[in-house]
Scaffold this motif. Sequence first.
Motif, PDB file in Angstrom:
ATOM      1  N   GLY A   1     -22.048 -42.773-120.814  1.00 37.43           N
ATOM      2  CA  GLY A   1     -21.943 -43.540-119.797  1.00 37.43           C
ATOM      3  C   GLY A   1     -21.915 -45.294-120.561  1.00 37.43           C
ATOM      4  N   MET A   2     -21.340 -46.100-119.818  1.00 39.26           N
ATOM      5  CA  MET A   2     -21.376 -47.422-120.382  1.00 39.26           C
ATOM      6  C   MET A   2     -22.759 -48.176-120.377  1.00 39.26           C
ATOM      7  SD  MET A   2     -17.882 -48.045-120.794  1.00 39.26           S
ATOM      8  CE  MET A   2     -18.005 -49.769-121.047  1.00 39.26           C
ATOM      9  N   ASP A   3     -23.694 -47.581-119.590  1.00 39.13           N
ATOM     10  CA  ASP A   3     -25.036 -47.902-119.832  1.00 39.13           C
ATOM     11  C   ASP A   3     -25.818 -47.504-121.132  1.00 39.13           C
ATOM     12  OD1 ASP A   3     -25.196 -45.406-119.007  1.00 39.13           O
ATOM     13  OD2 ASP A   3     -26.387 -45.881-117.272  1.00 39.13           O
ATOM     14  N   GLY A   4     -25.229 -46.741-121.780  1.00 39.57           N
ATOM     15  CA  GLY A   4     -25.706 -46.357-123.044  1.00 39.57           C
ATOM     16  C   GLY A   4     -26.191 -44.997-122.811  1.00 39.57           C
ATOM     17  N   LYS A   5     -26.103 -44.300-121.856  1.00 40.65           N
ATOM     18  CA  LYS A   5     -26.636 -42.910-121.485  1.00 40.65           C
ATOM     19  C   LYS A   5     -25.713 -41.901-122.167  1.00 40.65           C
ATOM     20  CE  LYS A   5     -29.512 -44.098-117.698  1.00 40.65           C
ATOM     21  NZ  LYS A   5     -30.055 -43.756-116.188  1.00 40.65           N
ATOM     22  N   GLY A   6     -26.155 -41.053-122.689  1.00 41.17           N
ATOM     23  CA  GLY A   6     -25.064 -39.713-122.948  1.00 41.17           C
ATOM     24  C   GLY A   6     -25.777 -38.338-123.287  1.00 41.17           C
ATOM     25  N   SER A   7     -24.981 -37.450-123.150  1.00 38.22           N
ATOM     26  CA  SER A   7     -25.404 -36.139-123.361  1.00 38.22           C
ATOM     27  C   SER A   7     -24.313 -35.415-124.176  1.00 38.22           C
ATOM     28  CB  SER A   7     -25.608 -35.449-122.090  1.00 38.22           C
ATOM     29  OG  SER A   7     -24.660 -35.409-121.201  1.00 38.22           O
TER      30      SER A   7
END
Length: 245
Positions: free
Chosen positions: A189-195
């Motif tokens: 995600g552009m907000d820094g979240k990821g998996s």
Amino acid sequence: MGFLLVRCVFAVGLIFTVTIVHARPAPSDIYFPPDDHEEHSLPVFEQSAASNTGSQTIVGKDGSVQEQTFGGSTSSNIASDLSSGQLSATNTQQQSYQSGDKSQSMNQAQGQSASFGKDHQALSNANTNTNVVREGANVREQTSGGSGSSIKTAEGSQASQAQTNSESFKEAGKEGSRTTGSSQSQNLGMDGKGSASNANTGSERVVLADGTVITKSFGSSSSFQTSGNTKASSLAQSFSQSFGG
């Protein structure tokens, strides 16, 4: 009095008529936007498509026969200002060979597609392959397939892919089969979240001439996730093997 009455009626009729004429809008008061007005402009799309097929047969002096066929197609639909569009392509190929008690056949197919716009991009692909070889009483067959996709938007990006393979065989003294599979995925995600995640599986079964059966299997998986200052991961593995009569 009779003359005055007639004259008044004529005057009223004249006023009424003049009022109706001036109530109609003049041609200069009506506005028609030109064809290239910004509110009415639309992108122009350019389309194209093509396809081809072919075949070939070769007969050798030794009596062997080799055949090949193939085909392909492409298409596109692109806006003239390059603001959006779609692309696609496919290919197929078949080959076979025969000589005495030995033969082989192969089949392949691939496909790709892409689309894009002002706020997104998407890609995908897929492929399949088969190969069969026979020589006397021995037979070996292999198949494989894979696919992948990726999407990018203003919110983030996603990607995934998968692959499978299988094989079966029969030869002097044994016969059996093997399969493997794998998959991966990613989400950012552009907000820094990821998996992200990953998985692998496999199995094998072999039967010997004396009736002994050997089986093996394995599996593994892993995952990772991050959100701000928080990170988490996991890992799992398994393996098994058995012998039987």
